[in-house]
Design an enzyme around this catalytic site. Sequence first.
Site, PDB file in Angstrom:
ATOM      1  CE  LYS A   1      25.393  31.367  42.905  1.00  0.00           C
ATOM      2  NZ  LYS A   1      24.828  32.613  43.436  1.00  0.00           N
TER       3      LYS A   1
ATOM      4  NE  ARG B   1      22.834  39.969  45.719  1.00  0.00           N
ATOM      5  CZ  ARG B   1      23.101  38.671  45.854  1.00  0.00           C
ATOM      6  NH1 ARG B   1      24.248  38.277  46.385  1.00  0.00           N
ATOM      7  NH2 ARG B   1      22.202  37.768  45.485  1.00  0.00           N
TER       8      ARG B   1
ATOM      9  CE1 TYR C   1      59.033  29.833  51.863  1.00  0.00           C
ATOM     10  CE2 TYR C   1      56.918  28.770  51.450  1.00  0.00           C
ATOM     11  CZ  TYR C   1      58.205  29.086  51.041  1.00  0.00           C
ATOM     12  OH  TYR C   1      58.661  28.657  49.824  1.00  0.00           O
TER      13      TYR C   1
ATOM     14  CG  MET D   1      52.009  27.710  44.920  1.00  0.00           C
ATOM     15  SD  MET D   1      53.064  28.394  43.630  1.00  0.00           S
ATOM     16  CE  MET D   1      53.171  30.109  44.148  1.00  0.00           C
TER      17      MET D   1
END
Length: 358
Positions: free
Chosen positions: A34, A129, A254, A302
């Site tokens: 998955k 769950r 930053y 980024m």
Amino acid sequence: MTAAAAQIDMSALAHNLQKIKQQAPNSKLLAVVKANGYGHGLLNIAKGAHGVDAFGVARIEEALQLRAGGIVKQVLLLEGFYSAGDLPILVANNIQTAVHCKEQLEALENADLEGPVVVWLKVDSGMHRLGIRPEEYQEYVDRLHACKNVAQPLRYMSHFGCADELDNPTTNEQIETFMSLTDGCQGERSLAASAGLLAWPDSQLDWVRPGIIMYGVSPFSEKTAQDLGYLPTMTLTSHLIAVREVKAGESVGYGAMWTSERDTKIGVIAIGYGDGYPIAAPNGTPVLVNGRKVPVAGRVSMDMLTVDLGPDAEDNVGDEAILWGRDLPAEEVAEHIGTIAYELVTKLTSRVQMQYIP
């Protein structure tokens, strides 16, 4: 030269699968792929996972991707189908499903299908769950046995909530609950995922469901997969794109989140949160440059991050940086960041180039 790349070592995958077989020699393997094969590439991992008996996914789209890619082995939807409209797709593509709630049960009973579906009845043995409660077990078994749309015999599964905590009594309680309910059933059973098959041998039933350990990442906080004899399948790399001199008292990045206490050299690495490297990585998070650990220095950007190479560094533009994987376990990096290695490997973005190494 590429920027960020995830090198996927297929020989490490083979090693890990062989070790899993040695640890659970009497169980079939349902390899969990998955979340894009835990970030390693769904189809490539499935094609390279030789010797497994089935695959587990979370979404029907993942199952269909496996079928479209030529995977013919058994495929199980671990969360089950989401709506009655999914059922004809399961039949047409020979996809198995978990059943964990009355809505799924009723959808199966009311459907007009061209053939039966293999069903795994998911029991809530204590995680709370997904799954049917123990007091509902017999009703579900009886109705699924009577349902023309369900292939017989049923299969049975549950999932641990605390198997990674070796001192937690909950796991033994879950084993006892599941075994007492399913004792004497005709169908196959599955209980152990990665932590279960490694630490709770009583949970190794007809099937085990290795997930994170298959990729060479540990489910335990106190041990890396390498401590357990497994190899990291993913190594996340990039390169230095600048080496700069910074004076004592100067800040980097930053928000000026890091200020140098000495004259030093800063390395700028071409990877950032746009590639999936966590912006939350604090100062001091380790990165491997030319075989030595150097600390993140300043806020992750980024497209870039900065590391303190040290005043005597001889590193050059173009030198490789390893963010995690070979010689720098993802578990170690995750601990510094305050997350888990599962999150690191599954959150890489599409601009990270996947490189598969035989």
